[in-house]
Design an enzyme around this catalytic site. Structure first.
Site, short mmCIF file in Angstrom:
data_model
loop_
_atom_site.label_atom_id
_atom_site.label_comp_id
_atom_site.label_asym_id
_atom_site.label_seq_id
_atom_site.Cartn_x
_atom_site.Cartn_y
_atom_site.Cartn_z
N GLU A 101 0.83 -1.21 0.00
CA GLU A 101 0.00 0.00 0.00
C GLU A 101 0.86 1.26 0.00
O GLU A 101 0.72 2.13 0.87
CB GLU A 101 -0.96 0.00 1.19
CG GLU A 101 -1.95 -1.13 1.14
CD GLU A 101 -3.05 -1.05 2.20
OE1 GLU A 101 -3.00 -0.14 3.05
OE2 GLU A 101 -3.96 -1.89 2.16
N GLU B 73 -3.88 -8.96 0.46
CA GLU B 73 -4.45 -8.73 1.79
C GLU B 73 -5.96 -8.75 1.67
O GLU B 73 -6.53 -8.08 0.81
CB GLU B 73 -3.97 -7.37 2.29
CG GLU B 73 -3.84 -7.29 3.79
CD GLU B 73 -3.18 -5.98 4.21
OE1 GLU B 73 -2.01 -5.74 3.85
OE2 GLU B 73 -3.85 -5.20 4.90
#
Ligand code: GAL
Length: 872
Positions: A479, A561
């Site tokens: 991220e 994720e």
């Protein structure tokens, strides 16, 4: 079997790779000329909350950068500045400094885990523990006279130190390495003297350096390596298999020979392959194959590579259970000159092929294996980040029991021994390096040093780990803030190119939560990794996968994720959402108890970006080309206590911080081990005061149908519908007695489970996960204590205060826990409350102990419990 993957001729839909893998040297000492000894014992330590020495990274940087020299491309090299190095006038680096008032300890050591919680300046993210400050470590290092007289090379190998490590020997600054998650080597040779040497290590942890608990200190093993000046270099072998078939495997090895002397030397390089003992990682039996031997001439101060190949007949492949076996081999490399061997180096590896398919997902040894993965941070619960083999092994055992076959090392490289465990258990590992590149997530994260250190950290990371058969891909970042802009694409390419250079046998991925299919990063990256956006955020089922899949039809996609479901073990809140997933709020109807900071264990609630397991399963079943998921997270971890920031530890785990299974464990086991007959019921069935009230009963089963009985009467028999992963009996009214489920598969009875209303707490019931442990002061026994009624059934809401003690024998209580994210009792405290009826004590032996240890558990008004553990 297809041949070795080439980037230039990448087939469109299926990339087939093959590889041999190494998991590094064990604690070897007998090897010719090479000694590797643990430097863990007998250190002195002091922590300072304000700077005691006027040093800083800015001051030390020019002396640290030369440690990067082995990891820079195309002849780039940092020169050590001339003149007096910093720190030579700091007391703590001096031989005659009196450190007797400092704390005496053995490594690995995490200074922050001792607490207390609510440390000044440390927020909920990093777990409210005192991670910050300057830590000084000192050790008296004895060097044999013949090491110095024979001009051996002496290296200090840190498996990891948190963070900005700088090292002095006898008052001289040797060097350092800032990034706390990478292993690194420093060359002590110019500074060692025969006899006693003063080794001093300075660590420097800023506040706001991490989004989760990073720990603090020399938290992994430390080694001293003594070798001939001509030797196999650091991470000095790389083994690949260009061809693997059932009858034979072609194996190729590159051996890096490093010459630290001034004179050129001709070196014969020979390597043999053996079967390996799975735990000791030592060669077993006769050699099964030998590489062609070769010779290299290495100029003084230079390195040379020697390439060779071998054929292994009837290769025993490495692969994940239950359908495959994690077989390994060990390659033993010997360097010699004129028939005299002077260095031996062992490389543990596995033979397997891997393939990434845009349409089929992930294949290993030709078999499609869906990734049933979890993400995990590196802390080991109540013992913090100080690496402990048994604590890590226990985590992996519990995860494998659930059917978990994949592990993402979120968001940084793990301890080397952790990868040995992954190899041993047959886990598929996504090894990840960074949580930030150039743009920060928190002020003092890796972005602070990115420009100077991304290349050495990236090359170091891959070279250390690239021979582990468990590793199936590299993750270059999680991220990343710049993921959606042009810079994200450029930096992603930079890092991915390094990964291809260092390891042409695997692809790279990155975890993208907001970058879409048309971003530069998505265009660059080999494997599309999505965080949350593939399943759709929160209540939304709108998926980004179809768009990624059509825009990048040749790339594999996986959920790097998923889920981020939150819950507190054993805390059930009413009313229960009728939906498949719900965003957690601050009142019981929204799954949250803001007063007590608990989240409902119905396992349906998540933050706004996330989803219940059920929703994730549905989306993966709708988009079967997605290779699988890495659930956030397998275990609860210290820090990031979303949604209650004032708590100490996370709510995300499938298993709580103490290692106790939440109900969620069983919804994963039902899906991931669909052949295992199992059924699990929730909630508990002891609700004085709820008589007559709606108390939904949910069933997790690997069957496809379930009949629920409430006090012996059927409450209905229901089939699991398409895209349903639990069987819900939402209208059940509570009355004391029992609930019992009979589950069915294809019409035949499959599994049963029963939960009864329990009586008052009367006793403690203690059980150890292992009643015999090594008497080495490191091995651990995890003792679970349950508060039970007169029938021995756990009292589900019990919160009695329990004290653990050693009644007799050479044992120690290391830590206690209960899995409650709100409990800020320090972990070393032997007294704490049970949480949802359970309490954990972690026990070790005194160093060098043998005999029986009796551990006792006491609680006012309850019959005490005890266990006996023998030290062997
Ligand atoms: C993700 C992030 C993880 C963790 C998680 C919590 O976005 O990558 O590190 O913060 O959210 O849901």
């Amino acid at each position: 079997m297809p041949t070795m993957f080439q980037f230039t001729s990448r087939p469109k839909h299926l990339l087939l790779l093959s590889l041999f893998a190494l998991s590094g040297l064990k604690n070897v000492s007998a090897a010719a000329g090479r000694e590797r000894r643990s430097l863990n014992e007998d250190w002195r330590f002091s922590r300072f909350t304000s700077n005691p020495d006027s040093l800083s990274y800015d001051v030390l940087k020019e002396w640290m950068l030369p440690a990067a020299n082995g990891f820079l491309s195309d002849g780039k090299k940092y020169e050590r500045p001339s003149g007096t190095a910093p720190g030579s006038d700091v007391d703590y680096t001096q031989d005659d400094f009196d450190d007797s008032a400092w704390q005496q300890l053995d490594l690995p050591h995490d200074w922050a885990i001792a607490g207390p919680f609510d440390a000044p300046g440390v927020g909920g993210g990093p777990g409210r523990l005192p991670i910050n400050g300057i830590g000084w470590y000192r050790h008296n290092l004895t060097i044999d006279a013949d090491v110095v007289s024979s001009k051996k090379s002496v290296f200090l190998d840190f498996d990891g130190a948190m963070s900005y490590a700088a090292v002095w020997l006898n008052g001289e600054l040797v060097g350092g390495w800032p990034f706390g998650y990478n292993s690194f080597r420093l060359d002590l040779t110019p500074y060692v003297k025969a006899g006693g040497n003063t080794l001093a290590v300075r660590l420097d942890n800023a506040l706001d350096s991490s989004r989760w608990y990073p720990g603090a200190g020399i938290y992994r093993n430390l080694w001293l390596v003594t070798v001939d000046p001509v030797h196999v270099g650091q991470y000095g072998t790389f083994i690949t298999t260009p061809e693997v078939s059932a009858s034979e495997a072609t194996v190729e090895i590159v051996v890096d020979v490093e010459n630290k002397s001034n004179a050129s030397q001709r070196v014969d390089v020979a390597t043999e392959i053996y079967a390996v003992d799975p735990v000791s990682l030592k060669p077993a039996g006769e050699a099964v194959a030998a590489f062609s031997s070769s010779s290299v001439t290495v100029a003084g101060g230079e390195k040379q590579s020697a390439n060779a190949s071998a054929t292994v007949t009837d290769p025993q492949l490495w692969g994940p259970p239950p359908t495959q076996k994690p077989n390994k081999y060990v390659a033993v490399t010997t360097l010699s000159s004129n028939g005299t061997a002077f260095d031996t180096y062992e490389t543990v590896f596995g033979i397997r092929t891997i393939a990434y398919s845009a349409n089929e997902g992930f294949l290993i040894n030709g078999e499609h294996v869906r990734i049933f993965g979890t993400c995990n941070h590196h802390d080991l619960g109540a013992i913090g980040t100080a690496f402990n083999y048994r604590a890590a092994e226990r985590q992996i055992e519990l995860l494998q029991e659930m059917g978990n076959n994949g592990l993402r090392t979120s968001h940084n490289p793990p301890a080397p021994e952790w990868l040995e465990l992954a190899d041993r258990f047959g886990m598929l590992v996504l090894d990840e390096l960074f949580d930030a590149w150039r743009n920060p997530k928190v002020d003092n994260d890796f972005s602070r040093i990115f420009d100077d250190w991304y290349e050495p950290d990236m090359r170091n990371f891959i070279r250390r780990d690239r021979n582990h058969p468990s590793i199936i891909a590299w993750s270059i970042g999680n991220e990343i803030p710049e993921q959606s802009n042009a810079q994200g694409g450029e930096t992603g390419k930079l890092l991915q190119d390094i990964s291809h250079e260092e390891d042409p046998s695997r692809l790279a991925t990155t975890a993208m939560n907001s970058a879409g299919p048309n971003t530069a990063l998505a265009n660059e990256i080999d494997i599309i990794g999505t965080n949350y956006q593939g399943e759709g955020n929160g209540a939304s089922f709108s998926s980004s996968w179809p768009n990624f899949h059509s825009t990048h039809p040749d790339k594999m996609i996986w959920s790097t994720e998923s889920s981020s479901c939150v819950s507190s073990r054993g805390k059930y809140l009413f009313p229960v959402t009728p939906n498949k997933t719900a965003v957690v709020g601050n009142n019981p109807g929204q799954g949250g108890d803001g007063t007590n900071r608990h989240v409902s264990a119905y396992e349906l609630y998540s933050p706004s970006w996330a989803s219940s397991p059920d929703k994730v399963f549905e989306q993966h079943d709708r988009y079967p080309y997605v290779a699988g998921e890495f659930v956030w997270t397998g275990f609860d971890y210290i820090g990031e206590p979303t949604p209650y920031d004032s708590s100490r530890s996370s709510y995300f785990g499938i298993i709580d911080l103490a290692g106790f299974k939440k109900d969620r464990f069983y919804i994963y086991q039902a899906r991931w081990r669909s052949d295992l007959p199992m059924a699990h019921l929730l909630p508990h069935w002891t609700w004085p005061g709820r008589e007559g009230q709606t108390t939904p009963v949910h069933v997790f089963t690997s069957g496809d149908e379930a009949e629920l009985f409430v006090n012996g009467e059927s409450a209905g028999r229901k089939k699991r519908g398409q895209y349903e992963y639990r069987i819900r009996f939402d209208d059940v009214k509570y009355s004391p007695g029992s609930i019992r489920v009979v589950s069915y598969k294809n019409g035949a009875e499959w599994a049963t489970a029963e939960t009864k209303t329990v009586g008052d707490a009367v006793a403690l019931n203690a059980t150890a996960d292992r009643t015999s442990i090594a008497g080495d002061g490191k091995d651990l026994s995890f003792v679970t204590v349950e508060v039970v009624d007169s029938e021995g059934s756990i009292v589900p809401e019990a919160s009695n205060s329990i004290t653990a003690s050693i009644a007799s024998g050479p044992g120690k209580i290391v830590s206690t826990d209960n899995g409650d994210p709100t409990d800020k009792t320090v972990f070393s405290e032997p007294t704490r409350k049970a949480f949802s009826g359970k309490f954990l004590a972690i026990v070790k032996t005194e160093k060098g102990a043998s005999g029986d240890i009796v551990v006792e558990f006491q609680s006012d008004g309850l019959t005490a419990g005890s266990v006996t553990i023998s030290a062997t």
